[in-house]
Design a protein around this motif. Sequence first.
Motif, short mmCIF file in Angstrom:
data_model
loop_
_atom_site.label_atom_id
_atom_site.label_comp_id
_atom_site.label_asym_id
_atom_site.label_seq_id
_atom_site.Cartn_x
_atom_site.Cartn_y
_atom_site.Cartn_z
N GLN A 248 0.82 -1.20 0.00
CA GLN A 248 0.00 0.00 0.00
C GLN A 248 0.86 1.26 0.00
OE1 GLN A 248 -3.32 0.15 -0.55
NE2 GLN A 248 -2.99 -2.03 -0.90
N GLU B 138 1.79 14.19 -13.97
CA GLU B 138 0.62 14.71 -14.64
C GLU B 138 0.57 16.24 -14.55
OE1 GLU B 138 -3.72 12.76 -15.05
OE2 GLU B 138 -3.20 13.43 -13.03
N PHE C 156 2.88 9.79 -10.09
CA PHE C 156 2.02 9.96 -11.26
C PHE C 156 1.35 11.33 -11.23
CE2 PHE C 156 -2.12 9.57 -13.40
CZ PHE C 156 -1.70 9.21 -14.66
N ALA C 157 0.88 11.75 -10.05
CA ALA C 157 0.23 13.05 -9.92
C ALA C 157 1.20 14.16 -10.27
CB ALA C 157 -0.33 13.22 -8.52
N ILE D 259 3.68 5.56 -5.85
CA ILE D 259 3.48 5.57 -7.31
C ILE D 259 2.40 6.57 -7.69
CG2 ILE D 259 2.63 4.19 -9.25
CD1 ILE D 259 4.04 1.76 -7.88
N ASP D 260 1.31 6.59 -6.93
CA ASP D 260 0.24 7.56 -7.20
C ASP D 260 0.75 9.00 -7.09
OD1 ASP D 260 -1.66 5.62 -7.70
OD2 ASP D 260 -2.56 5.69 -5.70
N ARG D 261 1.58 9.24 -6.06
CA ARG D 261 2.14 10.57 -5.87
C ARG D 261 3.02 10.95 -7.06
NH1 ARG D 261 4.88 9.70 -1.25
NH2 ARG D 261 3.03 9.14 -0.09
N ILE E 26 2.14 1.72 -3.52
CA ILE E 26 1.07 2.22 -4.40
C ILE E 26 0.86 3.72 -4.16
CG2 ILE E 26 -1.42 2.13 -4.84
CD1 ILE E 26 -1.23 -0.92 -4.35
N THR E 27 0.91 4.15 -2.91
CA THR E 27 0.77 5.57 -2.59
C THR E 27 1.89 6.38 -3.22
OG1 THR E 27 -0.33 4.99 -0.52
CG2 THR E 27 0.56 7.23 -0.68
#
Length: 79
Positions: free
Chosen positions: A61, A75, A71-72, A67-69, A64-65
């Motif tokens: 988890q 972006e 990606f944001a 990776i999300d950060r 994943i957090t």
Amino acid sequence: MQSALHITAKVLPGNRLEVQLPDGAEGQEVEVFIVMPIVPAHTPDPRIALLAEMSRDPGIQAEITAIDREFAVAEIDGL
């Protein structure tokens, strides 16, 4: 007294059965019962259980957090 035979048969192509009775049965009317094997309604996919386990893993988890950060940020940067 009613007699009974227990015969195991293999299903032939076209879903057919061939049963051979003992001598002396020719011309007699018989009842045939077919008992199908019990087939589980659903065999669980071990990959689903693994994914469920992974969803509860704190280390995964955290990754994943992260990776999300990333990606944001990418972006926002327009990458």
